[in-house]
Each structure stands twice: as structure tokens, then as C-alpha cells.
Design a protein around this motif. Structure first.
Motif, PDB file in Angstrom:
ATOM      1  N   GLY A  13     -62.279   9.399 -35.978  1.00 47.39           N
ATOM      2  CA  GLY A  13     -61.804  10.172 -37.121  1.00 47.39           C
ATOM      3  C   GLY A  13     -62.378   9.642 -38.399  1.00 47.39           C
ATOM      4  N   ALA A  14     -61.586   9.756 -39.474  1.00 53.53           N
ATOM      5  CA  ALA A  14     -62.082   9.371 -40.786  1.00 53.53           C
ATOM      6  C   ALA A  14     -62.115   7.868 -40.916  1.00 53.53           C
ATOM      7  CB  ALA A  14     -61.182   9.960 -41.865  1.00 53.53           C
ATOM      8  N   GLY A 379     -61.724  21.351 -50.843  1.00 56.91           N
ATOM      9  CA  GLY A 379     -61.961  20.204 -51.700  1.00 56.91           C
ATOM     10  C   GLY A 379     -62.704  19.159 -50.908  1.00 56.91           C
ATOM     11  N   GLY A 380     -63.393  18.280 -51.594  1.00 55.61           N
ATOM     12  CA  GLY A 380     -64.200  17.269 -50.934  1.00 55.61           C
ATOM     13  C   GLY A 380     -65.641  17.713 -50.803  1.00 55.61           C
ATOM     14  N   LEU A 381     -66.471  16.765 -50.448  1.00 53.95           N
ATOM     15  CA  LEU A 381     -67.887  17.022 -50.276  1.00 53.95           C
ATOM     16  C   LEU A 381     -68.210  17.315 -48.820  1.00 53.95           C
ATOM     17  CD1 LEU A 381     -69.419  14.083 -52.360  1.00 53.95           C
ATOM     18  CD2 LEU A 381     -69.149  16.456 -53.073  1.00 53.95           C
ATOM     19  N   VAL A 396     -66.599  13.943 -47.170  1.00 46.17           N
ATOM     20  CA  VAL A 396     -66.071  12.824 -47.943  1.00 46.17           C
ATOM     21  C   VAL A 396     -64.838  13.326 -48.686  1.00 46.17           C
ATOM     22  CG1 VAL A 396     -66.523  11.063 -49.698  1.00 46.17           C
ATOM     23  CG2 VAL A 396     -68.401  11.931 -48.293  1.00 46.17           C
ATOM     24  N   THR A 397     -63.692  12.682 -48.469  1.00 45.13           N
ATOM     25  CA  THR A 397     -62.457  13.116 -49.117  1.00 45.13           C
ATOM     26  C   THR A 397     -62.341  12.521 -50.512  1.00 45.13           C
ATOM     27  OG1 THR A 397     -61.046  11.272 -48.453  1.00 45.13           O
ATOM     28  CG2 THR A 397     -61.374  13.041 -46.845  1.00 45.13           C
ATOM     29  N   VAL A 402     -64.895   8.930 -45.174  1.00 46.16           N
ATOM     30  CA  VAL A 402     -66.000   9.666 -44.580  1.00 46.16           C
ATOM     31  C   VAL A 402     -65.592  10.088 -43.168  1.00 46.16           C
ATOM     32  CG1 VAL A 402     -68.385   9.514 -43.778  1.00 46.16           C
ATOM     33  CG2 VAL A 402     -67.714   8.428 -45.922  1.00 46.16           C
ATOM     34  N   TYR A 403     -65.768  11.365 -42.855  1.00 49.34           N
ATOM     35  CA  TYR A 403     -65.365  11.848 -41.531  1.00 49.34           C
ATOM     36  C   TYR A 403     -66.425  12.788 -40.974  1.00 49.34           C
ATOM     37  CZ  TYR A 403     -63.891  15.970 -44.217  1.00 49.34           C
ATOM     38  OH  TYR A 403     -63.864  17.058 -45.055  1.00 49.34           O
ATOM     39  N   PRO A 404     -66.699  12.704 -39.671  1.00 52.92           N
ATOM     40  CA  PRO A 404     -67.726  13.561 -39.071  1.00 52.92           C
ATOM     41  C   PRO A 404     -67.229  14.992 -38.917  1.00 52.92           C
ATOM     42  CG  PRO A 404     -66.684  12.235 -37.384  1.00 52.92           C
ATOM     43  CD  PRO A 404     -66.105  11.783 -38.698  1.00 52.92           C
ATOM     44  N   VAL A 405     -68.125  15.944 -39.134  1.00 54.53           N
ATOM     45  CA  VAL A 405     -67.826  17.369 -38.976  1.00 54.53           C
ATOM     46  C   VAL A 405     -68.658  17.979 -37.854  1.00 54.53           C
ATOM     47  CG1 VAL A 405     -67.910  19.621 -40.133  1.00 54.53           C
ATOM     48  CG2 VAL A 405     -67.134  17.602 -41.388  1.00 54.53           C
TER      49      VAL A 405
END
Length: 453
Positions: A13-14, A379-381, A396-397, A402-405
Motif C-alpha cells: 500500500g502507501a 486531490g493529490g498528484l 502522492v497524497t 506515495v502509493y502505486p496505482v
């Protein structure tokens, strides 16, 4: 915090992977009017049985277009090297995607040279346009511009056209080219013949990466992607006809480059939240680079500010945001980092380091070397990784997680497999329901749906 790739994937996760973030720049991480608080993670990426794209549970993808398949227009095959992209509202709830092709002379599938849309018969790059209906089905696919070279990224205009950027400085007489390259071109996704293939020479001739247009002033901001020292510059273009609509940038204007007094190289700024005030804009001596590349030109005794690998650039809120994908002291940069996101405030004339990635480990992580970048609807990048073997889209929150999509699964590095599988052109549909993203090689355009909100 130092985190290895193995630890990150084990957590599923993140993770805060050694980045620093300044919460003072909330607008950088603000979505549209219906944006929710960012979740920060969607869970682990699940292996795709088809071997194309790993996604979290609840998400699905559709392949919209693939290199080598026939264009629906019958103009030829889908070109290679899918890169930067934008999404525009189409008819009856549909979407138009305009997609760059970063083709060099050796490209396997050049952009078909359709009469009336060709700049240089020796150029293999350009753009294609996909028209999707309200159900997300591809109804049309055709050439938007051809005969250009190394079309990397670009940016949308407030009047609904696409500015495609050539990431090269090659000149006529080299590599089979009949004309000079390194320009920006305007493409109307609804009617490409309306814009044709006219270089916007006043915006400069250099290795363009991306552009962003201030909707209130019409000023165009541009990044220069330069690997070698001295590195690229960050530019602004002051048009003679600001916000003038399609074709207005042909009227010319003034090109200027960013100077931060006392900071010759942005890589030396390492602390997120650092604000550089009273930045200056210096006229470019020769925008056409007739004899000397712009970054090598004489900007006076106070010099100019450089940065390695300036890439993604977009307008968000009231500021322009741009990316330095990485910097290496071994290449001549003033310092080393694994990615920076900068924010320029035109009203305050200030430049702020919003996000900095690493260096924290000797292992490359999902969440380093940002390239194409956009705002997520929650929201977020949303960011594409850069570099050889880079196969992640990550988020990126606002808290700096940082979390994978998404993760590419097209066997990069296997015998006979492509050498370069990075993602590019990440963008969302106007209603925020669908993420579109390209795989560079083999050129593939995906539509990803799921619980974004």
C-alpha cells in the motif's frame, strides 16, 4: 526514511518513501469541486492474467489503441512511442484524446503523413487523435499532425487545443530532416486541418518537454529536458495576443528564461518548503537558436538558472507546477535528487520546492523520477515514472505518501521484449471517472476505471 523496494511491495500500500513535502502548498494537491479527501492508497496491485497492467482490486482497464494496429481512419498503422496526452470533452458526453508519438528517425511505425498535416517529410513523429463515445468506446482514430520529430509532452490551451512539443534540437540536413526541429506546434483535436503543421517559432527552438498556459493571462510556461551539462531552463512566453484562441500564438511574443539570484542550479535546493523569492525573468537573446542553443547563450554576468531533466509542467490553482525528474552530481548537477516538483507563483514572483524525492537508498522505488504529472480527481498528484524499466504510475497524497496505482507487465528486459516500457501521458477524463495513460513501448493507450472517488 529509507525504504527498499522489497519492503514497499511487502506492505502492499502507501508508503512514505523518503520524500519530503510541504503542506503549505495545498492547491498543488487539490482536485476538482467534487474532490474528496485523498484516500492515500487503493491497496496492493494485483497480477493481471493478461500480462499487461496490474491494478488494485476494484479497478479495470481497457486497451484503446496499440502500436501497429490499423488506425480507424485507414491512414496507416498506429504509430510507435506513445507519450504525452490530453483529454478534451467531446460530443454527446464523449472524450477526445490527443496523443503524442515521440518518434525518432528509426521509429518502427512513423506517424502517417497525411496531406495538409505534414511539417517535414523527414520527420517520423507527430500526434494522433482518438474520439471516444460516452461509453468509452473508440469511434474514430486519425492523425492530428505529422512530419515533426520526437514529440514528447506538451499541454492543453484554455481554448481547447493541444500544444505538442518536439524534444530535439536537430537541424535541417541531419538525420534525414529537411527542416529545423525543436518547436511547439498547435493541434486542434476536433479539426486538425484548422491548425495544420505550423511551428510556433517565437516559443523558442530547444528540447521542449511540456508547456502550461496561465488561463488568466495567457502566458505560456515551458520546460526544457536536457540530460547534459549545462542543463535546461524554465521559460515563459509572453504572447502578443494573449488568450487569443486557436492560431493566436503564431502572432509572436517575447521569450524569457527563469533566473533565481544566487541559485545557478535548482538541484542544490534540497529541503521541501524552501521558498525562493524575487525570481527574475531574463529575455532570451536568440529564441530561434540560429547559432547557439539557448541554454548556452550569454545571459549576462549574472548568468541564468539551470536544472537537469525538466519535464512535466501543468497549471493548477493559480500557479504553474513543473518537474525535475532527477539530478545527478556525477552528470554535473550541483546536487543529487530522485525528483523535484516546483511551484511558481506569478503574483508573488516566488518559486517553492513542493516535493523532493530522495536520495535515500540505492534502490529505485515506485515514487521516484517523476515525469508526466497531473492532478487526480480526488486531490493529490498522479505521476508517471521515468527511466529504463520504469513501469509504474503512482500517486502522492497531501501527507506525502506515495502509493502505486498501476504497474506494467509487458516483460521489459526479456529476450525479444522492448527495452523501454515507461508510462507517459497520464490524464483524467473531464468528469474524473477515467484515467488515461500510455505505455511508451510497445505503444499502448489504456483507459483505467475504478473507485477514484
Amino acid at each position: 526514511m529509507s525504504v527498499t523496494r522489497r519492503q514497499l511491495l511487502a506492505r502492499g500500500g502507501a508508503s512514505a518513501v523518503g520524500i519530503a513535502f510541504t503542506g503549505a502548498l495545498a492547491e498543488l494537491f487539490t482536485g476538482g469541486p467534487a474532490a474528496a479527501v485523498p484516500r492515500g492508497r487503493y491497496g496492493p496491485l494485483l497480477p493481471d492474467p493478461a500480462g499487461l497492467l496490474d491494478l488494485p482490486a476494484g479497478f479495470s482497464y481497457r486497451v484503446l489503441s496499440r502500436e501497429g494496429d490499423p488506425l480507424r481512419s485507414g491512414e496507416g498503422p498506429v504509430p510507435s512511442h506513445c507519450d504525452g496526452m490530453a483529454a478534451f470533452a467531446g460530443r454527446d458526453g464523449g472524450v477526445r484524446l490527443v496523443r503524442n508519438h515521440e518518434n525518432r528517425p528509426e521509429a518502427r511505425h512513423p506517424v502517417p503523413q497525411v496531406p495538409g498535416l505534414v511539417y517535414d517529410r523527414g520527420g517520423k513523429g507527430g500526434c494522433t487523435v482518438l474520439a471516444l463515445d460516452a461509453d468509452g468506446e473508440v469511434r474514430a482514430e486519425h492523425v492530428g499532425i505529422a512530419g515533426t520529430a520526437v514529440n514528447c509532452a506538451g499541454g492543453p490551451t484554455p481554448w481547447g487545443t493541444w500544444l505538442t512539443c518536439e524534444e530535439t534540437e536537430d537541424t535541417a540536413g541531419t538525420k534525414g530532416y529537411e527542416k529545423d526541429h525543436g518547436f511547439v506546434f498547435e493541434v486542434d483535436p476536433a479539426d486538425p486541418r484548422r491548425t495544420g503543421a505550423v511551428p510556433l517559432t517565437a516559443l523558442g527552438r530547444f528540447a521542449h518537454e511540456a508547456v502550461a498556459v496561465d488561463p488568466s493571462t495567457g502566458i505560456v510556461y515551458e520546460t526544457e529536458d536536457a540530460f547534459e551539462h549545462p542543463f535546461g531552463l524554465f521559460y515563459r512566453f509572453l504572447p502578443e495576443r494573449p488568450r487569443g484562441g486557436t492560431g493566436s500564438l503564431r502572432a509572436g511574443g517575447a521569450l524569457e528564461a527563469l533566473r533565481v539570484p544566487g541559485v545557478p542550479d535548482l538541484s542544490v535546493v534540497q529541503e521541501a518548503g524552501t521558498v525562493l523569492e524575487r525570481v527574475e525573468w531574463v529575455p532570451v537573446p536568440d529564441p530561434g537558436a540560429a547559432g547557439t542553443p539557448i541554454r548556452l547563450q550569454d545571459f549576462g554576468r549574472r548568468g541564468i538558472t539551470h536544472a537537469q531533466k525538466l519535464e512535466g509542467c501543468y497549471w493548477g490553482g493559480r500557479n504553474v507546477h513543473f518537474v525535475s525528474s532527477f539530478a545527478r552530481a556525477s552528470d554535473g548537477s550541483g546536487a543529487t535528487h530522485f525528483g523535484q516538483v516546483w511551484t511558481y507563483d506569478p503574483r508573488k514572483r516566488s518559486l517553492t520546492l513542493a516535493v523532493v524525492f530522495g536520495p535515500g537508498t540505492d534502490v529505485r522505488l515506485p515514487g521516484e523520477s517523476p515525469d508526466n504529472i497531473c492532478l487526480a480527481p480526488t486531490g493529490g498528484l498522479m505521476v508517471c515514472e521515468d527511466g529504463a524499466g520504469a513501469q509504474h504510475v503512482f500517486g502522492v497524497t497531501r501527507k506525502g505518501e506515495v502509493y502505486p496505482v498501476a504497474r506494467g507487465r509487458q516483460d521489459i528486459g526479456a529476450p525479444g521484449a522492448p527495452e523501454w516500457g515507461e508510462f507517459a501521458g497520464v490524464i483524467f477524463s473531464p468528469d474524473g471517472s477515467t484515467m488515461y495513460v500510455n505505455c511508451y513501448t510497445p505503444g499502448t493507450t489504456f483507459a483505467v476505471t475504478g473507485p477514484w472517488r
